[in-house]
Design a protein around this motif. Structure first.
Motif, short mmCIF file in Angstrom:
data_model
loop_
_atom_site.label_atom_id
_atom_site.label_comp_id
_atom_site.label_asym_id
_atom_site.label_seq_id
_atom_site.Cartn_x
_atom_site.Cartn_y
_atom_site.Cartn_z
N PHE A 61 0.85 -1.18 0.00
CA PHE A 61 0.00 0.00 0.00
C PHE A 61 0.89 1.24 0.00
CE2 PHE A 61 -2.54 -3.39 1.75
CZ PHE A 61 -3.79 -3.20 1.16
N GLU A 62 0.73 2.08 -1.01
CA GLU A 62 1.53 3.30 -1.14
C GLU A 62 1.38 4.20 0.08
OE1 GLU A 62 2.07 6.55 -4.73
OE2 GLU A 62 0.05 6.05 -4.05
N ASN A 63 2.43 4.92 0.43
CA ASN A 63 2.43 5.69 1.67
C ASN A 63 1.30 6.73 1.74
OD1 ASN A 63 3.51 7.47 -0.22
ND2 ASN A 63 5.30 8.02 0.99
N ARG A 64 0.92 7.33 0.63
CA ARG A 64 -0.09 8.38 0.69
C ARG A 64 -1.47 7.85 1.04
NH1 ARG A 64 -0.45 11.63 -4.36
NH2 ARG A 64 -2.71 11.54 -4.33
N LEU A 65 -1.69 6.54 0.96
CA LEU A 65 -2.99 5.98 1.35
C LEU A 65 -2.87 4.85 2.37
CD1 LEU A 65 -3.06 3.08 -0.26
CD2 LEU A 65 -3.83 4.47 -2.15
N VAL A 91 -0.67 -0.85 -4.49
CA VAL A 91 -1.96 -0.16 -4.46
C VAL A 91 -1.71 1.34 -4.36
CG1 VAL A 91 -4.12 0.16 -3.19
CG2 VAL A 91 -3.11 -2.13 -3.41
N THR A 92 -2.28 2.10 -5.32
CA THR A 92 -2.14 3.55 -5.31
C THR A 92 -3.47 4.28 -5.19
OG1 THR A 92 -2.20 3.63 -7.74
CG2 THR A 92 -0.03 3.44 -6.68
N CYS A 96 -9.66 -1.30 -5.29
CA CYS A 96 -8.41 -0.56 -5.48
C CYS A 96 -7.91 -0.66 -6.92
CB CYS A 96 -7.33 -1.05 -4.51
SG CYS A 96 -7.00 -2.80 -4.55
N SER A 97 -6.95 0.18 -7.20
CA SER A 97 -6.21 0.12 -8.45
C SER A 97 -4.76 0.46 -8.13
CB SER A 97 -6.79 1.11 -9.47
OG SER A 97 -6.74 2.44 -8.97
N GLY A 98 -3.89 0.21 -9.08
CA GLY A 98 -2.47 0.46 -8.83
C GLY A 98 -1.60 -0.09 -9.92
N PHE A 99 -0.53 -0.77 -9.55
CA PHE A 99 0.44 -1.28 -10.52
C PHE A 99 0.83 -2.71 -10.15
CE2 PHE A 99 0.74 3.27 -10.62
CZ PHE A 99 0.91 3.57 -11.96
N TRP A 100 0.87 -3.57 -11.13
CA TRP A 100 1.41 -4.91 -10.94
C TRP A 100 2.92 -4.85 -11.12
CZ3 TRP A 100 -0.67 -8.94 -8.78
CH2 TRP A 100 -0.04 -10.19 -8.89
N ALA A 160 5.48 -3.24 -13.62
CA ALA A 160 5.27 -3.78 -14.95
C ALA A 160 4.17 -3.05 -15.71
CB ALA A 160 4.92 -5.27 -14.86
N TYR A 161 2.99 -2.88 -15.12
CA TYR A 161 1.89 -2.20 -15.82
C TYR A 161 0.81 -1.82 -14.81
CZ TYR A 161 0.36 -7.11 -15.60
OH TYR A 161 0.07 -8.38 -15.17
N PRO A 162 0.01 -0.79 -15.14
CA PRO A 162 -1.08 -0.40 -14.24
C PRO A 162 -2.23 -1.39 -14.30
CG PRO A 162 -1.06 1.00 -16.20
CD PRO A 162 0.15 0.13 -16.29
N VAL A 163 -2.93 -1.54 -13.17
CA VAL A 163 -4.07 -2.45 -13.09
C VAL A 163 -5.25 -1.72 -12.46
CG1 VAL A 163 -2.66 -4.52 -12.96
CG2 VAL A 163 -3.26 -3.33 -10.85
N THR A 164 -6.45 -2.22 -12.76
CA THR A 164 -7.66 -1.56 -12.27
C THR A 164 -8.75 -2.59 -12.00
OG1 THR A 164 -9.19 0.26 -12.72
CG2 THR A 164 -8.66 -1.19 -14.58
N GLU A 165 -9.83 -2.15 -11.34
CA GLU A 165 -11.00 -2.97 -11.06
C GLU A 165 -10.64 -4.26 -10.32
OE1 GLU A 165 -13.72 -3.53 -14.29
OE2 GLU A 165 -13.32 -1.55 -15.12
#
Length: 443
Positions: free
Chosen positions: A233-237, A367-368, A386-390, A397-402
């Motif tokens: 989990f990214e620091n801002r969240l 998770v961003t 959540c969404s973020g990056f794999w 590698a790439y952004p992910v969503t849903e």
């Protein structure tokens, strides 16, 4: 609001038949300006002056509030409050804070009031600069706008128990939201900061550029298959994971027996080495106050110390119900009795930055963005959209969503590894947090 006015209200309540009374005066001034696509969109100005009164008739209590502080209105406020208290059900735990718990003597200077008052033109210029920087980011094609605001507030409390306290605070903020697009679709990105002192604000250009960067980085987001993998989990969240902790250790939840941590006081809850501190006296803190909302002296507390849960968060009522002493965490508005809230809650950083956590985990999810959390307060079962990056082989590698991440918070807290990238952005803060394996629901 004048101290003598509040004393008069308390005295009038006692003369009207109250056994004890507490008066609060709250004043606020604020200005917010937003722009979109280079044009002024909205100007909001607020000026409020409100009075709150809580009275006790035996163990019955009532709370009323109003914005008219004329002598006639105050007399009606007192009359209504005492009449309501006489009709209220008895609460064996109701009452003012115990005198020996009140903040006495000179209150700490928390440096949370900046007298600077930016002009409307200055706020508009900050919003315009932030939006312009966002729109100048490559791949950003549109804007949800930008805003800048300023506020100042004052809170004064007088009680029949002998307490009088005052604190003032200021606030300054800038925020921007950008929309990036390519042939595959559109993505949003937001950045904003709020501070007590104007000089602590980042530049509008930095805020806007980060909003644009975050939007552009999300382009090409894809769905992934359901799996179990490490999650960071990214620091801002990441501080969002502390919200359920606060609810689970609040005195009212413990007294009702509706907490998944109700039997864990004095036991390890987090991994060894993890610390969570609440500090109401942090200089310039967004949650700082020299006393709690019952006038009780507050202090820095290690709520989680080396992984161990050390205390509940208590106001006077829940402390009496549990046979304990208030911890100075009473929190209230003007229209109701006190609840419970921390001040400045911080999960202490670890030794590795986010990039190192990703390398160590090897493959998983960063998770961003989070939305729609769900919690079973009795069991600790928790899930969040959540969404973020794999990431693969220790690299994004790439952004992910849903996607949805789920687990039990007792298990999550016990395996949580904090990163070193703590950044103080609000009243609740945490570094990036790694959990070595969570259920991830995708397509």
């Amino acid at each position: 609001m004048d101290e003598n006015l509040l004393r008069d209200v308390v005295d009038a309540a006692l003369k009207a038949g109250a056994d004890a009374a507490e008066a609060v005066g709250a004043e606020r001034r604020a200005l917010s300006i937003s722009v979109r696509l280079g044009d002024l969109e909205e100007v909001e100005r607020e000026e409020s002056r409100d009075l709150g009164l809580r009275v006790f008739v035996g163990r019955r209590q009532a709370t009323v509030s109003g914005s008219d502080v004329s002598p006639e209105a105050r007399a009606k406020l007192v009359e209504r409050a005492v009449a309501m208290a006489r009709l209220a059900p008895e609460d064996p735990y109701a009452g003012l804070a115990d005198p020996d718990r009140l903040a006495r003597g000179e209150l700490p200077d928390l440096d949370i009031y900046d007298p600077a008052e930016p002009s409307p033109e200055t706020l508009e210029e900050r919003a315009r600069l932030a939006e312009a920087a966002a729109r100048a980011t490559p791949k950003v094609t549109n804007s949800d706008g930008a805003s800048a605001s300023w506020s100042t507030s004052q809170w004064r409390m007088v009680t029949s128990g002998g307490f009088m306290g005052l604190h003032r605070a200021s606030g300054f903020s800038i925020g921007a939201s950008a929309i990036a697009a390519d042939e595959a679709g559109m993505e949003n990105g937001y950045e904003g900061r709020s501070v007590r002192w104007q000089s602590d604000l980042p530049s509008p250009e930095a805020i806007g550029a980060e909003a644009g960067r975050r939007a552009a980085a999300r382009l090409g987001a894809r769905k992934i298959d359901s799996t179990t993998a490490p999650v960071i989990f990214e620091n801002r969240l990441a501080a969002s994971l502390l919200g359920p902790l606060v609810g689970a250790i609040s005195g009212p939840s413990i007294a009702r027996g509706t907490s998944f941590l109700k039997d864990r006081l004095g036991q390890p809850v987090f991994a060894k080495g993890v610390s969570v501190v609440d500090d109401p006296h942090r200089p310039r803190g967004l949650g700082s106050a020299p006393f709690d909302d019952e006038g009780v002296a507050n202090q820095r507390r290690a709520i989680i110390d080396d992984g161990v849960l050390t205390t509940w968060l208590l106001n006077s009522s829940s402390a009496r119900q549990l046979g304990l002493t208030t911890t100075g965490h009473a929190s209230r508005g003007l229209a109701g009795p006190p609840g419970v809230s921390p001040a400045n809650l911080t999960l202490a950083p670890g030794e590795r930055g986010q990039a190192a956590l990703i390398r160590d985990a090897g493959r998983g999810l960063l998770v961003t963005s989070m939305f729609g959390p769900s919690l079973n307060g009795n069991t600790g079962d928790w899930s969040v959209g959540c969404s973020g990056f794999w990431f693969e082989d220790g690299e994004l590698a790439y952004p992910v969503t849903e996607i949805t991440v789920a687990g039990n918070l007792i298990d999550i807290y016990g395996r949580l590894v904090p990163g070193s990238d703590l950044e103080i952005r609000g009243a609740t803060n945490a570094p990036s947090l790694l959990i070595d394996g969570l259920a991830i629901a995708g397509r």
